[in-house]
Design an enzyme around this catalytic site. Structure first.
Site, PDB file in Angstrom:
ATOM      1  N   HIS A   1       0.820  -1.209   0.000  1.00  0.00           N
ATOM      2  CA  HIS A   1       0.000   0.000   0.000  1.00  0.00           C
ATOM      3  C   HIS A   1       0.857   1.264   0.000  1.00  0.00           C
ATOM      4  O   HIS A   1       2.060   1.238   0.266  1.00  0.00           O
ATOM      5  CB  HIS A   1      -0.960  -0.003   1.194  1.00  0.00           C
ATOM      6  CG  HIS A   1      -0.299   0.058   2.541  1.00  0.00           C
ATOM      7  ND1 HIS A   1       0.063   1.243   3.152  1.00  0.00           N
ATOM      8  CD2 HIS A   1       0.062  -0.921   3.407  1.00  0.00           C
ATOM      9  CE1 HIS A   1       0.608   0.995   4.336  1.00  0.00           C
ATOM     10  NE2 HIS A   1       0.621  -0.322   4.511  1.00  0.00           N
TER      11      HIS A   1
ATOM     12  N   CYS B   1       2.614  -5.042   6.975  1.00  0.00           N
ATOM     13  CA  CYS B   1       2.332  -4.782   5.562  1.00  0.00           C
ATOM     14  C   CYS B   1       3.508  -4.061   4.907  1.00  0.00           C
ATOM     15  O   CYS B   1       4.393  -3.543   5.580  1.00  0.00           O
ATOM     16  CB  CYS B   1       1.055  -3.958   5.419  1.00  0.00           C
ATOM     17  SG  CYS B   1      -0.453  -4.914   5.732  1.00  0.00           S
TER      18      CYS B   1
END
Length: 537
Positions: free
Chosen positions: A429, A448
């Site tokens: 992301h 992440c």
């Protein structure tokens, strides 16, 4: 008993041929045939795959018969077992010397049947190790979630009966260029270790252009030995040495400023044998990635130790961006696994993981219901919760609500997130926090992967399905609303961890073992019998 590790190639083949004359004695009469087959059936019964293979061929031999094909198969097998060290495999595990002794001592049909199965068992063990790895990764490092591909032993045994045995044996190893280049680097490092290593370590705090003296000479000599600079007797840190230092820094994931500070000198002083350990671990890791279907014509690689994400098309890197990965506490480390990217969310909402909700935000909410006001608190039906009632009555186990950050410029996921749905809740992301991408070590997230150039990453992915990928992306972005864009052709994603990796030009790069995973893998490989040459500095 013969010790094949000490035999040269000529002596090896002499031993094999001598042994083969014994085991290939022609069978005489039905009784001998029955005795052989009974022995094969009994010996194979301990292994379902091997037993199924021999049942399927009525217990006929593939190694110990008197045909030229049987002779070729057993010679090539024993040669492969003896030379297994070239692949960083534990030679002693395959007991080639024991097998040769069994062959030489076999006098009866029953003994020959036992040799037959022993050879098949050795072949399957070797094939498993060279195709799929010596270790079970998740048992060594819990953060490795990778499913290692295992081959059907019946298929493996059948293959050696239907093709040229030398070709079949060679095809067992990973065929990737990465594996081939790692093997080449292994040989170079073994040769360098045998020559005494890279020379004396560099003892200094900091070296830079304009300095001279013994430490500069030591630095130059080590870089000469590593191939970064041509041989010279200069004692000065000149422009040529600075260029060599910068290239070394680039190859080792360091800031390429041409100054040999503590981080750079620490990497310069890593020994040949330590680098060889990294290569052997990388080869084992490459075997874990030896997928029958391949990595994908187009795929994404995220190397956690290199803090980069790459799009690879037909074996070539077509896009690369810096990345931030999970922080060093074990509960925040990014796991290793492979999955398939299916879509991207433009203007994403951030649905806060439960672990972050209860560990980081609930303590703040218990003290102040208005805390973390940028997040919405919702019930199981998605309705927003009135904060006025307070949260002091809830514990980590009883807190019944979820938390969400709506799309917007301050959203933790930025403009876009790239989804490959998985049970670990890991994805790639954007982020509004760009400063971390300038760091040399970029391990700061909750697990992440944050991308430095997510918009360009999205455009590169969408270019495969539209003539105006940037226009498509921007049209969705400008709405300010959460929007899903499916990838027409899903893209495999591989989260890998390589402290040693190569480029298409053959250059090997090294990175620091940020999570300590490779150290644990090397320890397990060493315990399994993988050997190193004599220590060299």
């Amino acid at each position: 008993m013969l010790h094949l590790s000490t035999l040269n190639r000529r002596a090896l083949f002499a031993a094999l041929i001598a042994a083969s004359f014994v085991v290939a004695l022609p069978q005489v009469g039905q009784a001998q045939v029955v005795a052989f087959k009974q022995a094969v059936a009994e010996a194979a019964s301990r292994d379902d795959g091997i037993a199924a293979f021999y049942r399927g061929r009525n217990f006929e031999p593939i190694w110990t018969g008197d045909s030229p094909q049987d002779l070729a198969r057993r010679e090539i097998l024993l040669e492969a077992l003896t030379m297994a060290g070239a692949h960083g495999l534990p030679v002693a595990r395959y007991n080639a010397d024991v097998l040769v002794a069994m062959m030489g001592n076999a006098r009866t049909s029953r003994e020959r049947g036992e040799v037959e199965v022993a050879l098949s068992r050795a072949f399957i063990a070797y094939a498993h190790d060279i195709q799929s790895g010596i270790l079970t990764p998740g048992k060594i490092v819990s953060g490795i979630k990778r499913e290692v591909p295992l081959r059907d032993p019946v298929v493996t045994l059948t293959s050696i009966t239907r093709g040229d045995p030398r070709t079949v044996m060679r095809a067992l190893a990973p065929t990737s260029q990465e594996y081939v280049r790692l093997m080449k680097e292994k040989l170079l490092l073994e040769r360098k270790a045998g020559q005494g290593g890279w020379g004396p370590e560099v003892i200094a705090d900091k070296l830079e252009q304009g300095q001279s003296g013994a430490a500069v000479v030591a630095l130059r000599n080590r870089l000469i030995s590593m191939g970064y600079i041509s041989r010279s007797a200069s004692a000065s840190f000149d422009a040529e040495l600075r260029t060599a230092v910068m290239q070394f820094q680039t190859d080792h994931g360091l800031t390429a400023d041409g100054v040999a500070g503590q981080n750079t000198l620490g990497e310069v002083n890593v020994s040949v044998v330590e680098r060889l350990q990294s290569i052997l671990v990388a080869m084992e890791r490459e075997r874990w990635m030896n997928l029958p279907e391949g990595l994908g014509k187009r795929h994404i690689n995220v190397n956690l130790t290199d803090f980069t994400a790459q799009i690879i098309d037909d074996g070539k890197v077509t896009f690369e961006t810096r990345a931030v990965v999970g922080a060093v506490p074990e509960d925040r480390e990014t796991p290793e696994f492979s999955d398939v990217m299916e879509f991207m969310m433009v203007n994403p909402s951030w649905y806060v993981p439960r672990s972050i909700v209860v560990k980081e935000y609930l303590p703040k909410l218990r003290n102040d219901p208005g805390a973390v006001g940028h997040l919405q608190i919702t019930d199981s039906s998605g309705r927003q919760v009135d904060r006025a009632t307070g949260f002091a009555q809830y514990s980590a186990s009883s807190f019944p609500f979820s938390m969400r950050q709506p799309p917007g410029p301050s959203n933790a996921l930025g403009e876009v997130k790239f989804m490959f749905p998985n049970k670990y809740n890991i994805y790639l992301h954007d982020t509004p926090s760009k400063s971390l991408f300038e760091r040399e070590v970029r391990a700061f997230s909750h697990g992440c992967i944050r991308l430095a150039d997510p918009r360009d990453f999205a455009v590169a992915l969408l270019a495969a399905q539209t003539s105006d990928p940037e226009g498509l992306f921007l049209s969705r972005l400008r709405t300010g609303k959460e929007s899903r864009i499916n990838l027409e052709t899903p893209v495999p994603v591989h989260l890998i961890y390589r402290t040693a990796f190569t480029s298409a030009k053959g250059k090997t790069s090294y990175r620091r073992d940020i999570y300590g995973r490779d150290a644990r893998i090397w320890s397990a490989l060493s315990e399994a019998g993988v050997a190193l040459p004599t220590q060299g500095s």
